[in-house]
Design an enzyme around this catalytic site. Structure first.
Site, PDB file in Angstrom:
ATOM      1  CG  HIS A 855      -1.953  -1.072   1.167  1.00 13.19           C
ATOM      2  ND1 HIS A 855      -2.318  -1.473   2.410  1.00 13.19           N
ATOM      3  CD2 HIS A 855      -2.772  -1.721   0.132  1.00 13.19           C
ATOM      4  CE1 HIS A 855      -3.238  -2.639   1.831  1.00 13.19           C
ATOM      5  NE2 HIS A 855      -3.377  -2.477   0.655  1.00 13.19           N
ATOM      6  CD  GLU A 858      -0.832   0.622   4.531  1.00 12.55           C
ATOM      7  OE1 GLU A 858      -2.132   0.563   4.571  1.00 12.55           O
ATOM      8  OE2 GLU A 858      -0.173  -0.265   4.313  1.00 12.55           O
ATOM      9  CG  HIS A 952       0.040  -3.922   5.577  1.00  7.25           C
ATOM     10  ND1 HIS A 952      -0.528  -3.476   4.797  1.00  7.25           N
ATOM     11  CD2 HIS A 952       0.725  -5.075   5.119  1.00  7.25           C
ATOM     12  CE1 HIS A 952      -0.700  -4.560   3.803  1.00  7.25           C
ATOM     13  NE2 HIS A 952      -0.027  -5.149   4.098  1.00  7.25           N
ATOM     14  CD  GLU A1037      -2.140  -3.206   9.580  1.00  6.86           C
ATOM     15  OE1 GLU A1037      -1.615  -2.076   9.270  1.00  6.86           O
ATOM     16  OE2 GLU A1037      -2.826  -3.922   8.796  1.00  6.86           O
TER      17      GLU A1037
HETATM   18 ZN   LIG Z   1      -1.899  -1.755   4.145  1.00  3.08          ZN
END
Ligand SMILES: [Zn+2]
Length: 1155
Positions: A855, A858, A952, A1037
């Site tokens: 992504h 990010e 992420h 994350e």
């Molecule tokens: Zn992500």
């Protein structure tokens, strides 16, 4: 009968006289026919007298276990004698007046409500019911109603509604009776079905007869009538009725009247109730129109402005603001289309999905707005609506997303492709067959020349001054001075002549543009050996005065950064718009500041004041400039330089700004570009600002955000990079901005843009900045930028760090749609010798597979990855030990194209690559296709990775945490416990997160989740777990905001903390290795339980798995954050805070799930 509490007559202490009387009453009730009316009158009369005179008798009747209430209610049910009934109603009224909810609870549980309602209906049938009886009945019901959850239904089913309504109609002047009747009516009206039927009986009109202009008399009555009206107006039919009869201007007039007369604010609640009525009427489109026509915006705006200084009137201001936002005419985003400005033609268009839709959209369709706000037809009340009657919310409804099919949860590890097909990937795994026979163990030198190694990079760049015409740097006459290696520029001691830089002071020659082009031309000149030189020709002009722009010397602080190497890298980066400019922050580099950046404390009233400023646009339209100062939709993006506005630019790698509009002198609306080949995903931003004035607060509004909430509401600040600061020795991004908040705005979002949902709005992210330097060039970003060119530069520098002990390979996994290379790294330790044992150990090291940045928005994931890579290439014994333990396969950027082009979420195919893992297409999703193939190959040859982790960033939560996969924890979440008891599951998936929580300060174990969601079934984590069979398959994350626990509690996260996270991840892997024997590692399906048991928390803790993944973990603020000024809002707007719960937000699952 054994009723111990009913005492016998003899020998009773006087204090229990009431019990004796109750005993008598009970006996009287027991008689087949109540013959002795006089006796029962007397007994009830005595009880009433006792109760009225002695508080303790009330307690005696209501003590736990007492059957007093039952006896009294039975008497009420049995008797027809008015006097007795009145006595009993008085007793009940006395009893229920005090004691709070518990006494009413007893009354309700013994069936009291129904008995009294029946009595009311019976009495209503009489020709002229006793006024006293009606008064007592309603007084009692007024006490009971609010506490009996089913009161509304009971009243309707018993036929009580009309009795009360008729009584009201006949007694409008009888205030004594009016009040209890209104109180009961208010409770009736809170039931939506009742509201419709009461509306039909003319109760709306009736209420308007009660409500009048300001008067100090009967304020209680007025308040109840207003509340009743507000409840009735929740019904759309009633609201329409009120609009038709011109009640909107009437209500506004009443509100103004109270506002003017209630100067001491004694009746704030009445004023709030009037607003409550307006609020409900304006839920329908007709109501909003009537409000606008009646000048409601101006009225509420002006009254609110007068209320603002009085803090106790906040509820009025807040409700007014809510109404005004709702009625604010929906605006069109100032765009020709919401499709991204840049387009990448796809050779293969996906057969279905959003991209296919986008491609099939006929030309000329207006996708910016549609008729989605005109859905008045749907505003019809359903008569059989029982929605509000039962509070039965399926507790499992919110767990819909959790996978419950055990078979789907079980790892399959099947080869979906024939091995012959996968064999081509063998070339990426040379380490499995390497024999090092040709290897010279002493050398270990890099095989390819590195641009940076060759010579010390240039340290200064020629910048033309404002008064000169720039000369292209390719002109050999114009070679910048090359400082001696021994004499690095002394930045801090040498004040930079700001005027001579004048990056933004050249109206005639777009100097800034020249400057960056100059940089790239310098690059061409300096790097021909590397890139073969394909430089452009610049105009030949006479040289003038020149200023020297010092590049901060960051070599010591940023070992992986080299400005010149960066320019080399930029040249090889292919962007869709064909960017030629370079943003200074990426060129200079970022040195993490060594001061703390605290999570911002939210200031009370910020959101409100920002919203009022927005409303002022409507109230004072002539104040609005509406001057477009930057617009990528125009062929030649205007560069307005009249000294009256800021200059914007984002035409560089990872840049994202589509349009800038000067709204007021120091306020700008900014529009972000959609991801390429998409029409949404607006979140990431990165742009440049210049021509600023010093010391003036500028307000910036990003007006096309889509998420329903943001960490910008919870203390996160934007990032700013000042070039002036950089050249004076502080090249860094800093958290900045005040008055930051995020709220729903008045720009409508077409259903095309909202995934089919109608009537949606965009959100505004607003922040205010005061610039410190004259003639500065500043950059703003959503998070610390990390471009693809930066990655290439870092890899180049890392490669140069190789020692003879390090085995490092960088290969091209594949080419992206945009023609960029997707690098694949292999890092491990060289074997100790070419001896058989050592080679064997080398080849058989377990594989750890890491990926990041699927992504693009990010960027924190890249900083974590940088930390991991630096650790892996470092010379520390720990790093060497780690390299000796594993073979690392790393794809540091799964989505280079998205990163380069400033996307937030997608690749050039307009799709979220982390939703393509089930069936990735080689044509559309090459990086995912080939990454999955590598993993499939590994499984096919029996070398399934020990750990898979995809890095992420998370925009809604604090801290760093992991999502993993566990059958048991998934099953536990869904309460399907029956089948889970016989499930065997290795708890090894918990070890790594546990280790991280011990090692990494930013990591929070309690935020981790191991639940497998259906919506995530095509993510890397779930597919690698289920199909590839990697038990330790994770998404890691990292917060974009900061931490609320551990060492960094209360601080915003920076690159230093992110990089630390990446290196601590390595340390955790090393500990994991030490906990596992080589034998087990080779076949890690065997239980690691014993080895890891010291790390795994007690079973008790594991059986309480972390809560459902998407829950919001932020508390409500003092200031109610209102996200719900949606025109078609159905819910009770008083429950706005419910919108903080993203599980109740359909948008959330639509596009916000971040893994
Ligand atoms: Zn992500």
């Amino acid at each position: 009968m054994n009723k111990p509490k009913m005492a016998t007559e003899k020998g009773i202490p006087s204090s229990s006289r009431v019990l004796m009387l109750l005993g008598q009453l009970e006996r009287l009730n027991g008689e087949a026919v109540v013959t002795d009316i006089e006796a029962i009158r007397q007994v009830t009369g005595k009880i009433l007298h006792l109760i009225q005179t002695q508080e303790k008798t009330r307690k005696e009747i209501m003590t736990k276990g007492s059957s007093g209430m039952e006896v009294i209610l039975t008497s009420l049910e049995n008797t027809r004698d008015l006097q007795t009934i009145l006595n009993i109603l008085c007793i009940l009224n006395e009893l229920l007046t005090v004691g709070g909810g518990r006494r009413v609870g007893v009354f309700v549980s013994k069936g009291g409500t129904a008995i009294v309602l029946q009595l009311l209906v019976q009495s209503g049938k009489e020709a002229s019911p006793s006024e006293e009886l009606m008064l007592h009945l309603h007084s009692l019901l007024a006490k009971v109603g609010p506490k009996d959850r089913k009161f509304g239904i009971k009243a309707r089913l018993n036929g009580a509604l009309n009795v009360t309504v008729n009584l009201l109609k006949q007694n409008l002047q009888n205030h004594k009776l009016l009040l209890p009747c209104l109180q009961v009516l208010r409770v009736y009206s809170s039931n939506s079905v009742n509201a419709v039927s009461l509306g039909k009986s003319g109760v709306v009109e009736l209420m308007f007869k009660v409500i009048g202009p300001y008067s100090k008399k009967n304020t209680t009555l007025l308040k109840v009538a207003l509340d009743t009206l507000a409840a009735l107006l929740k019904s759309k039919m009633n609201a329409r009725r009120a609009v038709d009869r011109a009640h909107v201007p009437a209500l506004l007039a009443i509100y103004q009247d109270w506002h003017r007369n209630d100067t001491r604010h004694r009746h704030m609640l009445i004023r709030k109730s009037i607003l409550g009525c307006i609020k409900n009427i304006t839920n329908i489109k007709l109501g909003r129109k009537a409000f606008i026509d009646a000048d409601g915006m101006r009225i509420l705006y002006n009254t609110s402005a007068e209320c603002l200084p009085v803090r106790t009137l906040d509820p009025l201001v807040n409700t007014s603001s809510l109404i005004m936002r709702k009625c604010f005419p929906k605006n069109r985003l100032p765009l020709p289309t919401i499709k991204s400005v840049f387009h990448h033609p796809l050779q293969h268009v996906p057969a279905s999905g959003p991209v296919a839709q986008l491609y099939s959209q006929p030309p000329g369709v207006d996708d910016v707005v549609d008729e989605s706000d005109d859905n008045e037809d749907t505003e019809v009340d359903t008569e059989n609506d029982t929605e509000n009657e039962e509070d039965e919310k399926d507790p499992r409804a919110q767990n819909d997303d959790i996978e419950t099919d055990i078979n789907k949860l079980r790892s399959r590890q099947v080869l979906t492709r024939p091995f012959e097909e996968l064999r081509v990937y063998e070339r990426f795994f040379r380490e499995f067959s390497e024999d090092f026979q040709d290897c010279e163990f002493e050398s270990g030198k890099s095989t390819s020349p590195s641009a940076s190694d060759a010579s010390k990079p240039l340290r200064s760049i020629i910048i033309p001054t404002a008064h000169s015409t720039p000369r292209p740097l390719t002109d050999p006459r114009n070679k910048p001075p090359r400082p001696d290696k021994g004499e690095p520029p002394r930045l801090k001691d040498t004040p930079v002549d700001l005027d001579s830089i004048s990056i933004s002071k050249a109206p005639e020659s777009k100097l800034e543009l020249e400057l960056v082009q100059g940089l790239s031309q310098l690059l061409l000149d300096a790097s021909q050996s590397v890139n073969g030189g394909c430089g452009g020709e610049g105009p030949q002009e006479e040289s003038g005065e020149q200023a020297v722009l010092e590049v901060p010397d960051t070599a010591a602080l940023l070992p992986l950064h080299d400005p010149d190497l960066y320019l080399v890298m930029v040249k090889g980066t292919c962007s869709v718009p064909g960017y030629t400019e370079v943003a200074y922050p990426d060129y200079f580099g970022h040195v993490a500041p060594n001061f703390r950046e605290h999570i911002l404390e939210r200031v009370y009233g910020v959101q409100r004041s920002k919203i009022f400023q927005d409303i002022e646009r409507l109230i004072h339209p002539t104040d609005i400039l509406d001057k477009v100062v930057y617009d990528l939709d125009l062929q030649s993006c205007p560069v307005i330089d009249d000294g009256e506005c800021l200059k914007f630019n984002s035409q560089f790698e990872s840049g994202n700004l589509r349009k800038a509009i000067q709204v007021r002198k120091f306020e700008y609306d900014l529009v972000l570009n959609s991801d390429i080949n998409s029409n949404h995903y607006h979140q990431w931003f990165y742009f440049e600002v210049s021509s600023m004035r010093v010391g003036v607060p500028y307000r910036f509004n990003i007006i096309n955000c889509e998420k329903s909430n943001s960490q910008f509401n919870y203390g996160m600040q934007v990032l700013m990079y000042s070039v002036q600061d950089a050249i004076s020795g502080s090249p860094r991004w800093v958290r900045t901005g005040s008055d930051i908040c995020y709220y729903k705005n008045h720009f409508s979002r077409s259903s095309i843009a909202a995934g089919g949902q109608k009537g949606k709005s965009y959100y505004t992210m607003t922040f205010t900045v005061t610039f410190q330097h004259k003639d500065d060039v500043c950059y703003f970003a959503y998070h610390y930028p990390y471009t693809y060119s930066t990655l290439k530069m870092h890899l180049q520098k890392l490669r140069a760090l190789r020692t003879p002990q390090i085995y490092y390979r960088q290969e091209q996994l594949c080419e992206t749609l945009g023609g960029n290379c997707c690098p694949l790294l292999t890092i491990t330790a060289m074997p100790e010798s070419t001896g058989n044992d050592h080679i064997c150990q080398f080849r058989n090291r377990p594989v750890v597979f890491l990926t990041a940045r699927v992504h693009p928005g990010e960027t924190n994931a890249s900083w974590v990855m940088k930390g991991t890579l630096e650790f892996l290439m470092s010379s520390s014994p720990l790093a060497q030990s780690l390299r000796e333990s594993y073979i690392f396969k790393i794809i540091p950027m799964l989505n280079p194209d998205g990163v380069i082009n400033g996307n937030h979420r997608c690749s050039l195919s307009g799709e979220d690559l982390n939703r393509q893992w089930l069936t990735p297409s080689a044509e559309l999703h090459p990086t995912i296709y080939h990454t999955k193939s590598l993993l499939q190959y590994l499984t096919a040859i029996g070398r399934t990775p020990l750990v898979f982790c995809d890095y992420h960033g998370h925009s809604r939560k604090k801290n760093v945490f992991m999502y993993g996969c566990s059958i048991k924890e998934t099953v536990w979440q869904t309460n399907v416990s029956a089948s889970s008891s016989d499930l065997q599951e290795d708890l090894g998936y918990r070890t790594l997160p546990k280790l991280l929580s011990q090692l990494a300060p930013a990591f929070s174990l309690s935020s981790c989740s191991f639940v497998v969601e259906r919506s995530k079934e095509s993510t890397a984590r779930v597919v690698v777990w289920r199909e590839i069979g990697v038990q330790r398959s994770y998404t890691m994350e990292s917060t974009l905001c900061g931490c609320d626990q551990g060492k960094y509690k209360g601080l915003q996260i920076g690159t230093r903390e992110l990089e630390e996270m990446g290196s601590q991840f390595c340390v955790a892997l090393l500990r994991l290795r030490r906990l596992t024997s080589p034998l087990e590692l080779r076949n890690h399906h065997t239980h690691l339980l014993d080895m890891e048991s010291d790390l795994i928390e007690t079973r008790c803790n594991i059986t309480c798995p972390t809560t459902y993944v998407m829950e919001e973990d932020e508390p409500a603020f003092l200031e109610e954050v209102d996200y719900s000024a949606e025109s078609d809002e159905e819910n009770d707007p008083d429950a706005d805070h419910a919108h903080l719960d993203p599980s109740s937000d359909p948008e959330f699952t639509h596009q916000d799930s971040l893994t």
